[in-house]
Design an enzyme around this catalytic site. Structure first.
Site, PDB file in Angstrom:
ATOM      1  N   CYS A  86       1.077  -1.360   0.193  1.00  0.00           N
ATOM      2  CA  CYS A  86       0.170  -0.028   0.061  1.00  0.00           C
ATOM      3  C   CYS A  86       0.838   1.497  -0.480  1.00  0.00           C
ATOM      4  O   CYS A  86       2.023   1.095   0.975  1.00  0.00           O
ATOM      5  CB  CYS A  86      -0.514   0.088   1.323  1.00  0.00           C
ATOM      6  N   ARG A 112       4.669   0.009  -5.817  1.00  0.00           N
ATOM      7  CA  ARG A 112       4.888  -0.911  -4.740  1.00  0.00           C
ATOM      8  C   ARG A 112       3.555  -1.933  -5.175  1.00  0.00           C
ATOM      9  O   ARG A 112       3.216  -2.847  -4.441  1.00  0.00           O
ATOM     10  CB  ARG A 112       4.527   0.294  -3.322  1.00  0.00           C
ATOM     11  N   ASN A 128      -1.165   2.481   6.169  1.00  0.00           N
ATOM     12  CA  ASN A 128      -0.253   0.711   5.798  1.00  0.00           C
ATOM     13  C   ASN A 128      -0.743  -0.110   7.116  1.00  0.00           C
ATOM     14  O   ASN A 128      -0.172   1.017   7.482  1.00  0.00           O
ATOM     15  CB  ASN A 128       1.052   1.529   4.816  1.00  0.00           C
ATOM     16  N   GLY A 129      -0.337  -1.128   6.259  1.00  0.00           N
ATOM     17  CA  GLY A 129      -0.122  -2.277   7.453  1.00  0.00           C
ATOM     18  C   GLY A 129      -1.196  -3.246   8.539  1.00  0.00           C
ATOM     19  O   GLY A 129      -2.094  -3.337   7.034  1.00  0.00           O
ATOM     20  N   GLU A 179      16.900 -18.217  -7.432  1.00  0.00           N
ATOM     21  CA  GLU A 179      16.867 -16.310  -7.967  1.00  0.00           C
ATOM     22  C   GLU A 179      16.132 -16.306  -9.621  1.00  0.00           C
ATOM     23  O   GLU A 179      15.551 -15.445  -9.593  1.00  0.00           O
ATOM     24  CB  GLU A 179      18.433 -15.294  -7.923  1.00  0.00           C
ATOM     25  N   LYS A 181      12.905 -15.345 -10.615  1.00  0.00           N
ATOM     26  CA  LYS A 181      12.488 -13.639 -11.342  1.00  0.00           C
ATOM     27  C   LYS A 181      11.277 -14.925 -12.794  1.00  0.00           C
ATOM     28  O   LYS A 181      10.946 -13.080 -12.319  1.00  0.00           O
ATOM     29  CB  LYS A 181      13.760 -13.687 -11.993  1.00  0.00           C
ATOM     30  N   GLU A 239       7.932 -15.088 -11.009  1.00  0.00           N
ATOM     31  CA  GLU A 239       7.131 -14.119 -10.308  1.00  0.00           C
ATOM     32  C   GLU A 239       6.561 -13.086 -11.810  1.00  0.00           C
ATOM     33  O   GLU A 239       5.437 -12.087 -12.056  1.00  0.00           O
ATOM     34  CB  GLU A 239       7.776 -12.807  -9.245  1.00  0.00           C
ATOM     35  N   HIS A 272      16.560 -37.499  -7.505  1.00  0.00           N
ATOM     36  CA  HIS A 272      15.762 -38.143  -6.021  1.00  0.00           C
ATOM     37  C   HIS A 272      14.221 -37.756  -6.073  1.00  0.00           C
ATOM     38  O   HIS A 272      13.179 -38.494  -5.257  1.00  0.00           O
ATOM     39  CB  HIS A 272      16.271 -37.342  -5.314  1.00  0.00           C
TER      40      HIS A 272
HETATM   41  C1  F6R Z   1      11.687 -10.725  -6.009  1.00  0.00           C
HETATM   42  C2  F6R Z   1      11.975  -9.504  -4.485  1.00  0.00           C
HETATM   43  C3  F6R Z   1      11.444 -10.179  -3.644  1.00  0.00           C
HETATM   44  C4  F6R Z   1      12.389  -9.204  -2.402  1.00  0.00           C
HETATM   45  C5  F6R Z   1      11.992  -9.841  -0.346  1.00  0.00           C
HETATM   46  C6  F6R Z   1      12.003  -8.969  -0.341  1.00  0.00           C
HETATM   47  O1  F6R Z   1      12.885 -10.946  -7.065  1.00  0.00           O
HETATM   48  O2  F6R Z   1      12.121  -8.529  -4.999  1.00  0.00           O
HETATM   49  O3  F6R Z   1      11.583 -11.346  -3.435  1.00  0.00           O
HETATM   50  O4  F6R Z   1      13.406  -9.499  -2.186  1.00  0.00           O
HETATM   51  O5  F6R Z   1      10.491  -9.540  -1.122  1.00  0.00           O
HETATM   52  O6  F6R Z   1      12.666  -7.702  -0.336  1.00  0.00           O
HETATM   53  P1  F6R Z   1      13.462  -7.223   0.684  1.00  0.00           P
HETATM   54  O7  F6R Z   1      14.708  -7.199   0.501  1.00  0.00           O
HETATM   55  O8  F6R Z   1      13.323  -5.480   0.450  1.00  0.00           O
HETATM   56  O9  F6R Z   1      13.814  -7.256   2.002  1.00  0.00           O
END
Ligand code: F6R
Length: 607
Positions: free
Chosen positions: A2, A27, A100-101, A480, A484, A487, A503
């Site tokens: 948010c 965001r 937010n929260g 990683e 990527k 997502e 396995h």
């Molecule tokens: C994936 C990605 C997320 C963040 C994770 C932690 O591309 O960006 O997996 O790495 O949400 O976020 P931070 O580093 O902001 O704590």
């Protein structure tokens, strides 16, 4: 996650609010709304993108207000809908709130208020805040806010308006970031800097439960007891274009291409003639020598960086390292012993689970060293020591330069610890430092493969499943890379330690299944070739990432991407680069919204 903006000043509030919200779109959100004054509180909100809100405002006519609050919501309590969107107003229509929260005790408070005759129209925890404010309202914004804070539990950044005070905007926070932008004859609130940058570079960082009272010409700050406080004014040093696409189609590609510069800024000031100089940390040589165990804790990609960190740290400094996902660590009663060190990794510095893990480590009395990108973020402020990654603002939801700069800091820490503990010979340490210094240029070299990766991605863009395998540092890169791909392109993908496939998971490989084999470490190269043969024999199509000169891979793989040869220790920083581009181009090819993937948020400020 948010976004919050708020404005009070001489300009029309609506365009300022919409503009600010647009800067926070990255965001992640699923609905948006604003409240301004028009003979009382006037709220307009809608499910969907900001464009829907702008259109609704156009249809209803823009109200000529000079004060307002705005919000982009990422649903937690209650589905994304017009009703659940923020702002939320109190029953008498006088109070309006953006939040937010998560208010953890909202059900309890809701029951209490319902008992007092309050009727709720949404399923959100936020509406409780607006109703409770009305219930406690004593005519004074500060004392009412204090009464509110005494009753709500959880994480919050709040912007509050009351129609009895059309010249006042109140802001308060706990565990969710909130900034107070300072203008001339106008002031602002925002959950992140990009929303402010067009208007001001000066801001206050609100600390836990500090209350800000904004008027057109002044901002007053109070503590929980109602005492007025003074705070340091921060100054934003980066430019708005750092938060603009600068000719790229998406922020993600801009940020991929910014990696050499970000690495240079992160590494260079810490590599001097005399070796590594970590000016930012207070950990003593004695503490480093006596360090019993390191606990690296993070979420998502930052956790993957931690996995690379474990390989590197154990290899060079011989300290045992555990790597934990923050949401697990915080609840599993971890065993932390005197002399252990906790390394927290977070790009945003605001990830709720990571922050909670940090607090757990501190509660158990061990030192916390954090690797953070956002200066002044909650994690940075609560850690004993911080090493900043100077990556600049990262806007695309999928991290790239955030991740690789985290890796570079982990290399710096590992080699610094190795030096202090004397676990590497002078010659070896010197060679490693030389290679570390060249990381930005080598990264730039690999990024020139951009067009090639685009071409390869085209071929595999419509794969149903992708398996990515590797060993050691290549396994970390596989994890990683798989994240990527999932997502941003929504292709199902799994990362496997190459030796583990047989396995169980190898049963999923059938004719034409794409397997990406990351085989960049010379010491493990032959092992990887054997694993590639295993999947080839089951019909897989194999794309391999291998070091220049290792042409044996061509006999088993369908396609090979060669990386410039590097020492095994540093492959962790290179092997992921082609995969960032691969995931990006696949997502583009599939017509995905690369920077704002569905259901995801950039800064995950709820657990
Ligand atoms: C994936 C990605 C997320 C963040 C994770 C932690 O591309 O960006 O997996 O790495 O949400 O976020 P931070 O580093 O902001 O704590």
């Amino acid at each position: 996650m948010c976004g919050i903006v708020g404005y009070i000043g001489k300009e029309q509030a609506v365009p300022v609010l919409l503009n600010g919200l647009a800067k926070l779109e990255y965001r992640g959100y699923d609905s948006a709304g604003i409240t301004v004054f028009d003979n009382g509180v006037y709220t307009i909100k809608t499910q969907g993108r900001l464009a829907n809100l702008a259109e609704k405002i156009r249809q209803e006519g823009q109200k000529p207000s000079h004060i307002g609050i705005g919000h982009t919501r990422w649903a937690t309590h209650g589905a994304p809908s017009d009703r659940n969107s923020h702002p939320h107003n109190s029953q008498n229509g006088k109070i309006s709130v953006v939040h937010n929260g998560i208010i953890e005790n909202y059900l309890e408070l809701k029951a209490f208020l319902e008992d007092k005759g309050y009727h709720f129209v949404s399923e959100t925890d936020t509406e409780v805040v607006a109703q409770l404010f009305e219930y406690e309202y004593d005519g004074d914004m500060i004392s009412t806010t204090r009464k509110l804070l005494q009753q709500i539990r959880g994480a919050y950044a709040l912007g509050i308006l009351c129609s009895d005070h059309p010249d006042t905007l109140v802001a308060v926070r706990k565990d969710s970031p909130l900034l107070i932008g300072l203008g001339k004859g106008e002031n602002y609130i925002a959950s992140d800097i990009p929303a402010l940058l067009e208007y001001t570079r000066e801001y206050y960082l609100l600390e836990e439960n500090e209350i800000a009272l904004l008027k057109q010409d002044e901002v007053k700050l109070y503590d929980m007891d109602g005492g007025e406080i003074q705070k340091e004014v921060y100054h934003v040093t980066w430019n708005l274009d750092a938060a603009e696409k600068g000719g790229y189609d998406y922020f993600m590609m801009k940020e991929i291409m910014e990696q050499p510069e970000a690495l240079k800024k992160t590494i260079q000031p810490r590599l001097t003639e005399a070796g590594i100089h970590l000016q930012d940390i207070s950990l003593t040589e004695e503490e480093i020598k006596n360090c019993g165990r390191i606990h690296i804790v993070a979420c998502g990609s930052a956790w993957h960086a931690g996995i690379v960190g474990r390989y590197v740290m154990e290899e060079v400094s011989r300290i045992p390292v555990e790597v934990d996902i923050a949401s697990e660590f915080r609840y599993r009663n971890p065993i932390l012993q005197k002399g252990d060190l906790c390394i927290i990794i977070s790009q945003s510095g605001e990830t709720a689970d990571t922050l909670a893990a940090l607090r757990e480590a501190k509660k158990q009395g061990i030192k916390v060293l954090s690797i953070v990108n956002v200066v002044g973020s909650s994690i940075a402020r609560e850690s004993d020591d911080v090493i900043y990654t100077w990556a600049g603002p990262e806007i695309a939801v999928a991290t790239t330069k955030g991740y690789t700069t985290q890796l570079s800091v982990l290399y710096l820490i590992a080699l610094y610890f190795a030096k202090v503990r004397g676990t590497l010979s002078e010659a070896r340490l010197g060679a490693y430092l030389e290679e570390l210094a060249t990381l930005p240029e080598r990264t730039a070299e690999i990024l020139k493969m951009d067009a090639k990766m685009a071409e390869i991605a085209k071929k595999y863009a419509f794969s149903k499943d992708v398996f990515i395998i590797g060993r050691g540092l290549d396994y970390a890169a596989a994890m990683e890379a798989s994240l990527k791909l999932k997502e941003i392109s929504y292709i199902h993908s799994e990362a496997y330690a190459a030796g583990e496939l047989k396995h169980g998971t190898i049963s999923l490989i059938e004719e034409g299944t794409l397997v990406v084999a990351i085989a960049t470490q010379s010491s493990l190269f032959e092992k990887l070739v054997s694993n590639v043969k295993e999947v080839k024999a089951r019909g897989a199509k194999v794309l391999a990432i291998a070091p220049e000169g290792e042409t044996a891979i061509e006999d088993v793989a369908d396609e090979v991407v060669y990386l410039p040869k590097a020492g095994d220790l540093f492959t962790g920083s290179y092997n992921v680069l082609p995969m960032q581009m691969f995931a990006y181009y696949i997502a583009v090819e599939r017509g995905c919204d690369v920077d704002k993937p569905r259901n995801l948020a950039k800064s995950v400020t709820v657990e």
